[in-house]
Design a protein around this motif. Structure first.
Motif, PDB file in Angstrom:
ATOM      1  N   ALA A 227      11.579 -38.514 -83.430  1.00  0.00           N
ATOM      2  CA  ALA A 227      12.666 -39.070 -82.632  1.00  0.00           C
ATOM      3  C   ALA A 227      12.441 -38.719 -81.166  1.00  0.00           C
ATOM      4  CB  ALA A 227      14.001 -38.487 -83.110  1.00  0.00           C
ATOM      5  N   PRO A 228      12.696 -39.651 -80.257  1.00  0.00           N
ATOM      6  CA  PRO A 228      12.408 -39.402 -78.851  1.00  0.00           C
ATOM      7  C   PRO A 228      13.254 -38.270 -78.305  1.00  0.00           C
ATOM      8  CG  PRO A 228      13.762 -41.351 -79.091  1.00  0.00           C
ATOM      9  CD  PRO A 228      13.330 -40.960 -80.468  1.00  0.00           C
ATOM     10  N   SER A 307       9.822 -41.849 -74.565  1.00  0.00           N
ATOM     11  CA  SER A 307       8.790 -41.087 -75.269  1.00  0.00           C
ATOM     12  C   SER A 307       7.529 -41.930 -75.203  1.00  0.00           C
ATOM     13  CB  SER A 307       9.197 -40.853 -76.727  1.00  0.00           C
ATOM     14  OG  SER A 307       8.127 -40.295 -77.461  1.00  0.00           O
ATOM     15  N   ASN A 330       6.630 -45.293 -76.825  1.00  0.00           N
ATOM     16  CA  ASN A 330       6.904 -45.211 -78.260  1.00  0.00           C
ATOM     17  C   ASN A 330       8.368 -45.489 -78.586  1.00  0.00           C
ATOM     18  OD1 ASN A 330       4.333 -44.457 -79.347  1.00  0.00           O
ATOM     19  ND2 ASN A 330       4.621 -42.407 -78.517  1.00  0.00           N
ATOM     20  N   GLU A 331       9.234 -44.824 -77.801  1.00  0.00           N
ATOM     21  CA  GLU A 331      10.669 -44.931 -78.061  1.00  0.00           C
ATOM     22  C   GLU A 331      11.412 -44.804 -76.736  1.00  0.00           C
ATOM     23  OE1 GLU A 331      12.173 -45.588 -80.857  1.00  0.00           O
ATOM     24  OE2 GLU A 331      10.531 -45.335 -82.295  1.00  0.00           O
ATOM     25  N   GLU A 339      16.239 -47.365 -70.789  1.00  0.00           N
ATOM     26  CA  GLU A 339      16.953 -48.324 -71.633  1.00  0.00           C
ATOM     27  C   GLU A 339      17.883 -49.178 -70.794  1.00  0.00           C
ATOM     28  OE1 GLU A 339      18.978 -47.748 -75.873  1.00  0.00           O
ATOM     29  OE2 GLU A 339      20.274 -47.057 -74.248  1.00  0.00           O
ATOM     30  N   LYS A 345      10.428 -50.735 -76.253  1.00  0.00           N
ATOM     31  CA  LYS A 345       9.393 -50.088 -77.052  1.00  0.00           C
ATOM     32  C   LYS A 345       8.166 -51.000 -77.095  1.00  0.00           C
ATOM     33  CE  LYS A 345       8.448 -48.358 -81.708  1.00  0.00           C
ATOM     34  NZ  LYS A 345       9.010 -48.113 -83.070  1.00  0.00           N
TER      35      LYS A 345
END
Length: 505
Positions: A227-228, A307, A330-331, A339, A345
């Motif tokens: 998880a990021p 991440s 990745n995340e 975001e 991603k």
């Protein structure tokens, strides 16, 4: 009488100024100290060495036997042995000692060194180039860059001029100044071997998916990313072949003009001694960290909220993409700046502020100089086309309760507290209906605040019966002990009143 009244209310002209601004005022008023000429042409380093050596100090630290630094040691020490601190062999009942170097950056006593030189120390002692021995207090530390800011009570100290590490070029001459093997004021010369080195010695203990070795190699690719989370460690070292040995840590890396371009932090070695590779924290990153430590007691760091992993041919083949340069996203951290700006991603970060990104350090150092709320411009590759994004950096999520650290001087008692402080804002005073107080901005391992579970965000209103409204008030109050007891009063972050008593004998 008028002149006397003016002097009483006269403000310190340096108050509110950054270290760099203070130095500009200092060197503008002392032009004879700043006209060192680059000596690269004649390969003569005498002027640069003479300008820097007086402002590089020798640091000795003491750790109480109860602290047992052999367990829960700094991760850098774990990977590189005891080469940084020249630790004496630990004895069962005797205090442990270590040593290193530091660089004076302000005439009123502020000194930059490495976090691992002073981490967890109960006593910090500074020996100046003119053989004065001064007690120092730890203003703040930043394990994420391995930097620390300490202060001695002195004035008119010599300083090293802050340079610009962005202007450093591979192949240029540099000098390393420090105290290797307890040999005070040693100067060595070499060249810049590389820039932006990420050698994997900071923060790798926080990531089980990354493998570290004493020589800085680290796996950069995770088959199944977890998880990021926020990547806090910042490594973008200047690599040099100037001889750096045990005891040089925290010392100065300067150019031939005598300007500070880095803080020596690590060596790559099989033996613990110099083998041709030394690493220094670039001064442009250090400037932001040190100004934050003085102003807030901790570093206010902004985050993009992604991440990522570095691309190379192997990673590109696994991900089935065509490019081998950049950072693969990745995340995204939920609610983070990336975001909000629209990154996705699978995007590949190719440029930061218009400069190409080849390694994680290219991005991390640039972000590490900024504050929450600052904006940064990224270029990403998406579906074969480049897109530009402006990202507003977000701060770190609110800190949770952290459980991670007989002297008589104010400096030693202050260091035993193991915390950094900042005066309350008017909003905080109004919220808790207080007229005075300081807020805890950092809790370090091994100190009273950690041992008694006093976390960041706690408000301190009184020590030993004296009202506290600044760090100067703390200095005065902590020496007013009764039967070796220190009494601290205040409020927890949720408004609960507390009163703790420590035995500091």
């Amino acid at each position: 009488m008028a002149l006397g009244t003016y002097k009483v209310f006269e403000k310190n002209p340096a108050e509110g100024m950054t270290f760099e601004d203070r130095q500009k005022v200092y060197f503008a008023s002392n032009k004879n100290t700043s006209n060192v000429v680059s000596s690269a042409g004649d390969v003569d380093f005498t002027q640069a060495a003479a300008a820097v050596t007086p402002a590089v100090v020798y640091i000795r630290t003491t750790y109480s036997a109860q602290q047992g630094r052999s367990s829960g040691r700094d991760p850098i020490e774990e990977m590189f042995g005891d080469m940084f601190g020249q630790r004496m062999q630990p004895q069962q009942s005797q205090p442990q000692r270590a040593s290193g170097s530091g660089v004076i950056i302000s005439t009123d006593g502020y000194i930059v060194t490495n976090n691992h030189v002073v981490a967890n120390a109960s006593k910090v002692e500074v020996t100046t180039n003119d053989h004065r021995v001064l007690q120092a207090k730890v203003i703040g530390t930043d394990p994420n860059t391995d930097l620390a800011l300490i202060k001695v009570s002195a004035t008119n100290l010599p300083i090293v001029k802050l340079g610009n590490s962005d202007d450093v070029r591979v192949g240029e001459w540099v000098l390393a100044v420090g105290n290797p093997f307890n040999l005070n004021s040693t100067v060595t010369a070499g060249i810049v071997s590389a820039k932006g080195r990420n050698i994997g010695i900071i923060g790798s203990e926080d990531n089980d998916d990354q493998q570290s070795s004493p020589f800085g190699s680290r796996s950069r690719y995770q088959q199944q990313p977890a998880a990021p989370r926020l990547n806090k460690a910042i490594e973008s070292f200047i690599q040099t072949d100037a001889a750096i040995n045990p005891g040089n840590s925290g010392g100065a890396l300067v150019n031939t003009k005598g300007e500070l371009i880095g803080i020596n932090s690590a060596i790559a070695s099989h033996t613990g001694s110099y083998e041709g590779y030394g690493f220094a924290v670039p001064v442009n990153l250090a400037k932001k960290v040190l100004n934050d430590l003085e102003k807030f007691g901790s570093v206010k760091r902004g985050y993009i909220g992604v991440s990522f992993q570095e691309l190379n041919s192997d990673v590109a083949q696994t991900l089935k993409i065509n490019t081998t340069n950049g950072l693969y996203v990745n995340e995204l951290v939920a609610g983070g700046g990336a975001e909000a700006a629209g990154l996705q991603k699978g995007d590949i970060i190719t440029k930061v502020e218009g400069n190409k990104v080849y390694e994680s350090s290219d991005l991390q150092e640039r972000v590490g100089r900024l504050q929450p709320g600052d904006k940064i411009h990224l270029t990403v590759l998406r579906a074969g086309a480049e897109k530009n994004f402006t990202i507003t950096l977000k701060g770190e999520p609110a800190a949770t309760n952290r459980t991670a650290a007989n002297s008589k001087t104010a400096e030693e008692l202050y260091n035993k507290l193991g915390a950094s402080f900042q005066p309350l804002t008017q909003a905080q005073k109004s919220k808790f209906r207080l007229n005075s107080g300081v807020v805890v901005t950092q809790v370090r391992r091994g100190g009273f605040f950690e041992n008694y579970d006093i976390p960041e965000g706690t408000i301190i209103t009184g020590i030993n019966g004296q009202a506290i409204n600044s760090t100067n008030d703390i200095d005065k109050a902590i020496t007013n002990l009764k039967n070796g007891q220190m009494v601290i009063e205040g409020y927890s972050a949720d408004g609960m009143r507390f009163r703790n008593s420590f035995d500091v004998r």
